[in-house]
Design a protein around this motif. Structure first.
Motif, PDB file in Angstrom:
ATOM      1  N   ILE A 195       0.766  18.314 -15.178  1.00  0.00           N
ATOM      2  CA  ILE A 195       1.829  18.245 -15.867  1.00  0.00           C
ATOM      3  C   ILE A 195       3.351  19.210 -15.775  1.00  0.00           C
ATOM      4  N   LYS A 196       2.871  19.842 -14.470  1.00  0.00           N
ATOM      5  CA  LYS A 196       4.692  20.142 -13.779  1.00  0.00           C
ATOM      6  C   LYS A 196       4.851  19.360 -12.350  1.00  0.00           C
ATOM      7  N   TYR A 197       4.487  18.872 -11.411  1.00  0.00           N
ATOM      8  CA  TYR A 197       4.974  17.960 -10.930  1.00  0.00           C
ATOM      9  C   TYR A 197       4.594  16.181 -11.061  1.00  0.00           C
ATOM     10  N   GLY A 198       4.112  15.645 -12.724  1.00  0.00           N
ATOM     11  CA  GLY A 198       3.637  14.306 -13.161  1.00  0.00           C
ATOM     12  C   GLY A 198       4.762  14.517 -14.095  1.00  0.00           C
ATOM     13  N   TYR A 199       3.945  15.316 -15.401  1.00  0.00           N
ATOM     14  CA  TYR A 199       4.587  15.176 -16.494  1.00  0.00           C
ATOM     15  C   TYR A 199       5.998  14.666 -16.558  1.00  0.00           C
ATOM     16  N   GLN A 200       6.122  16.063 -15.834  1.00  0.00           N
ATOM     17  CA  GLN A 200       7.695  16.911 -16.471  1.00  0.00           C
ATOM     18  C   GLN A 200       8.677  16.058 -15.516  1.00  0.00           C
ATOM     19  N   ASP A 201       8.043  15.805 -13.889  1.00  0.00           N
ATOM     20  CA  ASP A 201       9.134  15.002 -13.173  1.00  0.00           C
ATOM     21  C   ASP A 201       8.518  14.001 -13.632  1.00  0.00           C
ATOM     22  N   TYR A 202       8.319  13.102 -14.626  1.00  0.00           N
ATOM     23  CA  TYR A 202       8.504  11.371 -14.168  1.00  0.00           C
ATOM     24  C   TYR A 202       7.587  10.904 -13.688  1.00  0.00           C
ATOM     25  N   ARG A 203       6.284  11.337 -12.517  1.00  0.00           N
ATOM     26  CA  ARG A 203       5.746  11.236 -11.373  1.00  0.00           C
ATOM     27  C   ARG A 203       4.428  10.748 -12.319  1.00  0.00           C
ATOM     28  N   ASN A 204       4.054   9.493 -13.200  1.00  0.00           N
ATOM     29  CA  ASN A 204       3.179   8.928 -12.219  1.00  0.00           C
ATOM     30  C   ASN A 204       2.033   8.854 -11.671  1.00  0.00           C
ATOM     31  N   ASP A 205       2.204   8.884 -10.479  1.00  0.00           N
ATOM     32  CA  ASP A 205       0.983   8.448  -9.593  1.00  0.00           C
ATOM     33  C   ASP A 205       0.947   9.327  -9.359  1.00  0.00           C
ATOM     34  N   ILE A 206       1.402  10.663  -9.397  1.00  0.00           N
ATOM     35  CA  ILE A 206       1.037  12.599  -9.440  1.00  0.00           C
ATOM     36  C   ILE A 206      -0.589  12.678 -10.494  1.00  0.00           C
ATOM     37  N   THR A 207       0.093  12.032 -11.645  1.00  0.00           N
ATOM     38  CA  THR A 207      -0.835  11.545 -12.737  1.00  0.00           C
ATOM     39  C   THR A 207      -2.014  11.022 -13.282  1.00  0.00           C
ATOM     40  N   LEU A 208      -1.863  10.072 -12.566  1.00  0.00           N
ATOM     41  CA  LEU A 208      -3.252   9.299 -12.066  1.00  0.00           C
ATOM     42  C   LEU A 208      -3.821   9.576 -10.482  1.00  0.00           C
ATOM     43  N   ILE A 209      -2.761  10.418  -9.473  1.00  0.00           N
ATOM     44  CA  ILE A 209      -4.269  10.695  -8.362  1.00  0.00           C
ATOM     45  C   ILE A 209      -5.065  11.775  -8.703  1.00  0.00           C
ATOM     46  N   VAL A 210      -4.253  13.340 -10.220  1.00  0.00           N
ATOM     47  CA  VAL A 210      -5.153  14.495 -11.067  1.00  0.00           C
ATOM     48  C   VAL A 210      -6.380  12.983 -11.450  1.00  0.00           C
ATOM     49  N   THR A 211      -5.927  12.432 -12.125  1.00  0.00           N
ATOM     50  CA  THR A 211      -6.693  11.605 -12.666  1.00  0.00           C
ATOM     51  C   THR A 211      -8.181  10.804 -11.832  1.00  0.00           C
ATOM     52  N   ILE A 212      -7.935  10.335 -11.019  1.00  0.00           N
ATOM     53  CA  ILE A 212      -8.990   9.790  -9.999  1.00  0.00           C
ATOM     54  C   ILE A 212      -9.614  11.387  -9.285  1.00  0.00           C
ATOM     55  N   LEU A 213      -8.584  12.304  -8.983  1.00  0.00           N
ATOM     56  CA  LEU A 213      -9.886  13.155  -8.210  1.00  0.00           C
ATOM     57  C   LEU A 213     -11.036  13.778 -10.648  1.00  0.00           C
ATOM     58  N   LEU A 214     -10.519  13.639 -10.728  1.00  0.00           N
ATOM     59  CA  LEU A 214     -11.059  14.409 -11.807  1.00  0.00           C
ATOM     60  C   LEU A 214     -12.634  13.207 -12.220  1.00  0.00           C
ATOM     61  N   VAL A 215     -12.331  12.550 -12.204  1.00  0.00           N
ATOM     62  CA  VAL A 215     -13.039  11.029 -12.443  1.00  0.00           C
ATOM     63  C   VAL A 215     -14.276  11.422 -11.125  1.00  0.00           C
ATOM     64  N   ILE A 216     -14.154  11.854  -9.864  1.00  0.00           N
ATOM     65  CA  ILE A 216     -14.516  12.227  -8.820  1.00  0.00           C
ATOM     66  C   ILE A 216     -15.484  13.200  -8.759  1.00  0.00           C
ATOM     67  N   MET A 217     -14.497  14.004  -9.471  1.00  0.00           N
ATOM     68  CA  MET A 217     -15.344  15.350  -9.541  1.00  0.00           C
ATOM     69  C   MET A 217     -16.534  15.596 -10.487  1.00  0.00           C
ATOM     70  N   ILE A 218     -16.151  15.419 -11.925  1.00  0.00           N
ATOM     71  CA  ILE A 218     -17.412  14.409 -12.792  1.00  0.00           C
ATOM     72  C   ILE A 218     -18.217  14.109 -12.601  1.00  0.00           C
ATOM     73  N   SER A 219     -17.655  12.829 -11.722  1.00  0.00           N
ATOM     74  CA  SER A 219     -19.006  11.949 -10.992  1.00  0.00           C
ATOM     75  C   SER A 219     -19.981  12.621 -10.346  1.00  0.00           C
ATOM     76  N   ALA A 220     -19.754  13.699  -9.555  1.00  0.00           N
ATOM     77  CA  ALA A 220     -20.283  14.160  -8.199  1.00  0.00           C
ATOM     78  C   ALA A 220     -21.142  15.167  -9.482  1.00  0.00           C
ATOM     79  N   ILE A 221     -21.178  15.923  -9.939  1.00  0.00           N
ATOM     80  CA  ILE A 221     -21.351  17.025 -10.955  1.00  0.00           C
ATOM     81  C   ILE A 221     -22.464  16.725 -11.099  1.00  0.00           C
ATOM     82  N   GLN A 222     -22.263  15.012 -12.740  1.00  0.00           N
ATOM     83  CA  GLN A 222     -22.806  14.328 -13.361  1.00  0.00           C
ATOM     84  C   GLN A 222     -23.871  14.273 -12.373  1.00  0.00           C
TER      85      GLN A 222
END
Length: 235
Positions: A195-222
């Motif tokens: 939210i702070k560095y992606g959405y508010q700073d208009y950095r779509n690449d940061i939002t994508l990085i966070v999304t990928i990290l969450l997908v990796i974390m969730i996949s590993a836990i599953q």
């Protein structure tokens, strides 16, 4: 030597992700905050939700020690908390969080509403797993003179363990998801970072990085949860 290697690795990661050293440091902190919230909340959910689920199964009309009134009251309370959307619960519990922690902002403060939101969720999942245990096994232990504690320890929990692990895995994944949502009101973690560095700073690449990290974390836990559930399943 080690410090130099770490600096080189950080520089490589920063260049690859197009992040400044400051943003990379904040990303590391966000990952640590998410891990802290997930671990603490998952632990509290397990030690809070499993005993309640056992109580609901044991005091059910066909349970080991029926107590319909107590069972109904606890069940209603669980249903009430399950029906409240997390974002509303998060805001409603701000006074409680501030009273216990001293603040309503930050990683530690988010653990309380996260746990209160996920305990009822895991309770219902655990209750279903415990109810699926073969009643014939329970009756056999009763016939041999087994006590309630013996039935719980030797039959209910071991037989329900695969389902409990699978349900707990789903709950951990839920914790990660709603911990990201908690970032909207000041909690730390990857949600706040996005939210702070992606959405508010208009950095779509940061939002994508966070999304990928969450997908990796969730996949590993599953994967780990599925593996453990298979290992303990002797049916």
């Amino acid at each position: 030597m080690l410090t130099s290697s770490l600096d080189q690795m950080n520089a490589f990661i920063a260049n690859t992700l197009h992040l400044s050293p400051y943003l990379l440091t904040q990303l590391y902190q966000a990952i640590a905050d998410t891990a802290e919230m997930t671990a603490a909340c998952s632990f509290l959910t397990l030690i809070g939700g499993l005993p309640i689920a056992l109580f609901l199964v044991i005091t059910a009309p066909d349970g080991l020690r029926p107590a319909p009134i107590s069972n109904k009251i606890v069940s209603i309370i669980i249903n009430i908390f399950r029906s409240i959307p997390f974002i509303i619960l998060l805001v409603a519990l701000i006074p409680v969080t501030r009273f216990i922690i001293g603040t309503s902002i930050g990683t530690e403060a988010a653990i309380i509403p996260l746990s209160i939101a996920t305990i009822p969720y895991f309770t219902r999942i655990a209750e279903v797993s415990l109810k699926e245990v073969d009643q014939g096994l329970i009756e056999a232990v009763k016939a041999m003179g087994g006590s309630r504690l013996t039935i719980i320890r030797e039959v209910l929990l071991p037989e329900a363990l695969p389902g409990l692990i699978s349900g707990f895995t789903v709950t951990i994944i839920l914790v990660i998801g709603i911990s990201a949502m908690a970032g909207t009101i000041g909690a730390g973690g990857l949600g706040r970072y996005a939210i702070k560095y992606g959405y508010q700073d208009y950095r779509n690449d940061i939002t994508l990085i966070v999304t990928i990290l969450l997908v990796i974390m969730i996949s590993a836990i599953q994967w780990v949860g599925d593996y453990l559930a298979r290992r303990v399943n002797h049916r």
